[in-house]
Design a protein around this motif. Structure first.
Motif, PDB file in Angstrom:
ATOM      1  N   PRO A 190      81.407 -31.605  56.162  1.00 55.54           N
ATOM      2  CA  PRO A 190      81.633 -30.218  55.745  1.00 55.54           C
ATOM      3  C   PRO A 190      82.122 -30.045  54.307  1.00 55.54           C
ATOM      4  N   GLU A 191      82.610 -31.121  53.686  1.00 54.14           N
ATOM      5  CA  GLU A 191      83.106 -30.996  52.314  1.00 54.14           C
ATOM      6  C   GLU A 191      81.988 -31.141  51.281  1.00 54.14           C
ATOM      7  N   ALA A 192      80.870 -31.684  51.670  1.00 52.96           N
ATOM      8  CA  ALA A 192      79.809 -32.004  50.706  1.00 52.96           C
ATOM      9  C   ALA A 192      79.143 -30.753  50.143  1.00 52.96           C
ATOM     10  N   LEU A 193      78.769 -30.830  48.867  1.00 44.00           N
ATOM     11  CA  LEU A 193      77.954 -29.788  48.243  1.00 44.00           C
ATOM     12  C   LEU A 193      76.543 -29.876  48.807  1.00 44.00           C
ATOM     13  N   ILE A 194      75.914 -28.722  49.032  1.00 45.14           N
ATOM     14  CA  ILE A 194      74.524 -28.695  49.492  1.00 45.14           C
ATOM     15  C   ILE A 194      73.662 -28.081  48.399  1.00 45.14           C
ATOM     16  N   ILE A 195      72.625 -28.791  47.995  1.00 43.62           N
ATOM     17  CA  ILE A 195      71.671 -28.273  47.005  1.00 43.62           C
ATOM     18  C   ILE A 195      70.339 -28.062  47.709  1.00 43.62           C
ATOM     19  N   VAL A 196      69.836 -26.833  47.678  1.00 44.65           N
ATOM     20  CA  VAL A 196      68.494 -26.544  48.207  1.00 44.65           C
ATOM     21  C   VAL A 196      67.620 -26.177  47.023  1.00 44.65           C
ATOM     22  N   THR A 197      66.444 -26.765  46.935  1.00 43.38           N
ATOM     23  CA  THR A 197      65.627 -26.599  45.738  1.00 43.38           C
ATOM     24  C   THR A 197      64.172 -26.304  46.072  1.00 43.38           C
ATOM     25  N   GLY A 198      63.639 -25.242  45.478  1.00 47.46           N
ATOM     26  CA  GLY A 198      62.246 -24.850  45.657  1.00 47.46           C
ATOM     27  C   GLY A 198      62.046 -23.427  45.176  1.00 47.46           C
ATOM     28  N   GLY A 199      61.114 -23.243  44.235  1.00 47.16           N
ATOM     29  CA  GLY A 199      60.998 -21.924  43.619  1.00 47.16           C
ATOM     30  C   GLY A 199      59.590 -21.374  43.506  1.00 47.16           C
ATOM     31  N   LYS A 240      79.622 -20.736  49.842  1.00 46.28           N
ATOM     32  CA  LYS A 240      80.193 -21.289  48.619  1.00 46.28           C
ATOM     33  C   LYS A 240      79.862 -22.767  48.440  1.00 46.28           C
ATOM     34  N   LYS A 241      79.445 -23.415  49.501  1.00 50.13           N
ATOM     35  CA  LYS A 241      79.116 -24.836  49.423  1.00 50.13           C
ATOM     36  C   LYS A 241      77.639 -25.073  49.129  1.00 50.13           C
ATOM     37  N   ILE A 242      76.869 -23.980  48.963  1.00 53.04           N
ATOM     38  CA  ILE A 242      75.415 -24.110  48.793  1.00 53.04           C
ATOM     39  C   ILE A 242      75.002 -23.680  47.388  1.00 53.04           C
ATOM     40  N   PHE A 243      74.298 -24.560  46.698  1.00 52.17           N
ATOM     41  CA  PHE A 243      73.699 -24.215  45.401  1.00 52.17           C
ATOM     42  C   PHE A 243      72.191 -24.131  45.592  1.00 52.17           C
ATOM     43  N   ALA A 244      71.607 -22.998  45.186  1.00 55.55           N
ATOM     44  CA  ALA A 244      70.169 -22.791  45.363  1.00 55.55           C
ATOM     45  C   ALA A 244      69.452 -22.824  44.020  1.00 55.55           C
ATOM     46  N   ASP A 245      68.512 -23.745  43.886  1.00 55.20           N
ATOM     47  CA  ASP A 245      67.624 -23.786  42.710  1.00 55.20           C
ATOM     48  C   ASP A 245      66.345 -23.043  43.073  1.00 55.20           C
ATOM     49  N   ASP A 268      80.430 -35.596  46.777  1.00 56.62           N
ATOM     50  CA  ASP A 268      79.113 -36.022  47.227  1.00 56.62           C
ATOM     51  C   ASP A 268      78.246 -34.797  47.531  1.00 56.62           C
ATOM     52  N   ALA A 269      76.954 -35.025  47.701  1.00 56.78           N
ATOM     53  CA  ALA A 269      76.040 -33.891  47.900  1.00 56.78           C
ATOM     54  C   ALA A 269      74.936 -34.232  48.887  1.00 56.78           C
ATOM     55  N   ILE A 270      74.415 -33.169  49.493  1.00 54.77           N
ATOM     56  CA  ILE A 270      73.203 -33.230  50.310  1.00 54.77           C
ATOM     57  C   ILE A 270      72.147 -32.415  49.566  1.00 54.77           C
ATOM     58  N   ILE A 271      71.015 -33.020  49.276  1.00 53.26           N
ATOM     59  CA  ILE A 271      69.947 -32.334  48.531  1.00 53.26           C
ATOM     60  C   ILE A 271      68.738 -32.186  49.440  1.00 53.26           C
ATOM     61  N   THR A 272      68.289 -30.944  49.630  1.00 57.21           N
ATOM     62  CA  THR A 272      67.129 -30.702  50.497  1.00 57.21           C
ATOM     63  C   THR A 272      65.982 -30.141  49.672  1.00 57.21           C
ATOM     64  N   LEU A 273      64.848 -30.824  49.748  1.00 60.59           N
ATOM     65  CA  LEU A 273      63.678 -30.422  48.969  1.00 60.59           C
ATOM     66  C   LEU A 273      62.881 -29.359  49.714  1.00 60.59           C
ATOM     67  N   GLY A 274      62.404 -28.375  48.965  1.00 60.75           N
ATOM     68  CA  GLY A 274      61.638 -27.279  49.544  1.00 60.75           C
ATOM     69  C   GLY A 274      60.234 -27.690  49.937  1.00 60.75           C
ATOM     70  N   TYR A 275      59.548 -26.757  50.556  1.00 55.38           N
ATOM     71  CA  TYR A 275      58.168 -26.947  50.982  1.00 55.38           C
ATOM     72  C   TYR A 275      57.482 -25.589  50.912  1.00 55.38           C
ATOM     73  N   ALA A 276      56.190 -25.596  50.537  1.00 58.53           N
ATOM     74  CA  ALA A 276      55.476 -24.341  50.288  1.00 58.53           C
ATOM     75  C   ALA A 276      55.627 -23.349  51.441  1.00 58.53           C
ATOM     76  N   LEU A 277      55.980 -22.103  51.098  1.00 56.58           N
ATOM     77  CA  LEU A 277      56.103 -21.048  52.098  1.00 56.58           C
ATOM     78  C   LEU A 277      54.728 -20.633  52.608  1.00 56.58           C
ATOM     79  N   ASN A 278      54.716 -20.034  53.777  1.00 56.22           N
ATOM     80  CA  ASN A 278      53.487 -19.442  54.295  1.00 56.22           C
ATOM     81  C   ASN A 278      53.098 -18.247  53.430  1.00 56.22           C
ATOM     82  N   PRO A 279      51.830 -17.835  53.438  1.00 50.36           N
ATOM     83  CA  PRO A 279      51.401 -16.713  52.586  1.00 50.36           C
ATOM     84  C   PRO A 279      52.209 -15.438  52.774  1.00 50.36           C
ATOM     85  N   ASP A 280      52.767 -15.220  53.982  1.00 53.17           N
ATOM     86  CA  ASP A 280      53.546 -14.002  54.213  1.00 53.17           C
ATOM     87  C   ASP A 280      55.001 -14.147  53.764  1.00 53.17           C
TER      88      ASP A 280
END
Length: 363
Positions: A226-235, A259-264, A192-204
């Motif tokens: 603690p076993e779940a894959l974590i996907i963080v996405t925002g580029g 190791k449990k975090i995948f970053a897009d 299973d996975a937890i997917i967290t959507l990004g949000y625009a960074l501040n100008p700095d």
């Protein structure tokens, strides 16, 4: 030898006859119907117009408001005007009209967009994309009769696209009826996975408070699972940083195993969040995923992920949404017109209908 001499005499005689005839006749040269320079100038004008539209589209690159990511409305109006000007020069380029209509969709002016879609339909009544737009936006407005008319026409000219659109409508209806929750009792495993959507960074290049709220909710669920894959996405980069990199770093600092975090680090929108992350889900054969975003944004995210994974898999994956509250929970239960418009617009993009498709002007 004599035979060769006779042939030579005949050839010389024929050549002399042709020369004599040419001298008495004027040779007519066909002229082009349109001056070449005129064509070059017209093409240059259209190229310049599209270049202006691209510059307007890039500035600003991203503007966010409580989870709603879009271009500034004033910019969209300018782009619409430019595309309609280009269309006057090239009346058969209905992609210009469709692009202008979609710019009005960004602004929330659905009525004006429908006028332009129907204008384009006069040129190409069987244009599949245009019929899909009209079926969708009439449905958004609650006019099921008009929507149904265009859907029936689609069933005749492109039955597979009609089936896709029905899937879109069914998914939107399902997700928008679900209650917004800020907790989950689901126990997640390594599949299973937890997917967290990004949000625009501040100008700095620092993280916005809304993004930190999403990460705090992610941390809460990650500790429970603690076993779940974590996907963080925002580029979208700001000051040489991307959302996903900073999100991953923040979670590691809070004690989550890297190791449990995948970053897009490439997705620039909610649409790309879904399209790019789906391959990580497929690769890890994820069976169930919890999607985390702001309460006013999470329905759109869930709709897009469900539509995107239908093409890529993993087959049978299910989603649930957990909100990082940007508004009171009771207030979030009602789907606003603005939220619903974003859901329809981005759903169409996910299934292959770009907002802009005119040369250099792309989504």
């Amino acid at each position: 030898m004599k035979q060769f001499h006779k042939l030579s005499v005949i050839a010389v005689s024929l050549f002399a006859a042709v020369q004599a005839y040419s001298a008495t006749q004027s040779v007519e040269v066909l002229q082009p119907q349109v001056e070449y320079q005129q064509l070059v100038n017209q093409r240059q004008v259209i190229d310049d117009l599209l270049a202006q539209a691209v510059e307007i589209q890039k500035s600003p690159a991203r503007v966010s408001d409580a989870g709603f990511t879009a271009k500034l409305p004033s910019n969209m109006e300018r782009i619409a005007d430019i595309l309609l000007t280009a269309h006057k020069l090239e009346p058969y380029r209905i992609d210009f009209v469709l692009g202008a209509a979609n710019a009005y969709i960004y602004n929330g002016n659905v009525d004006r967009a429908i006028e332009l879609y129907k204008q384009a339909l006069e040129v190409a009544p069987d244009d599949v994309k245009n019929n899909m737009y009209l079926a969708s936006w009439y449905r958004y407005k609650g006019d099921d009769k008009e929507s149904g008319n265009y859907l029936k026409h689609l069933e005749k000219i492109a039955p597979e696209k009609a089936a896709t659109l029905k899937q879109v409508f069914a998914t939107i209806d399902k997700v928008t009826k679900l209650p917004i929750v800020d907790k989950s009792e689901t126990k997640l495993t390594a599949q299973d996975a937890i997917i967290t959507l990004g949000y625009a960074l501040n100008p700095d290049g620092s993280m916005n408070e809304i993004l930190i709220q999403r990460l705090q909710k992610t941390l809460e669920l990650a500790k429970q699972n603690p076993e779940a894959l974590i996907i963080v996405t925002g580029g979208v980069p700001k000051n040489n940083q991307t959302e996903a990199n900073l999100m991953k770093k923040w979670l590691i600092e809070q004690g989550i195993d890297a190791k449990k975090i995948f970053a897009d680090n490439y997705a620039r929108s909610t649409v790309e969040n879904a399209l790019y992350s789906r391959y990580a889900l497929a690769h890890h054969k994820i069976k169930h995923a919890i999607l985390i975003s702001s309460g006013s944004h999470v329905r759109r995210g869930q709709t897009l992920f469900e539509l995107a994974t239908r093409d890529s898999g993993p087959q049978g994956i299910t989603f649930e949404a957990v909100a990082a509250l940007d508004k009171p929970l009771a207030e979030l239960q009602k789907v606003s017109a603005k939220d619903l418009l974003g859901i329809y617009r981005d759903s169409l993009i996910v299934v292959g209908l770009p907002m802009f498709n005119s040369g250099v002007l792309r989504d």
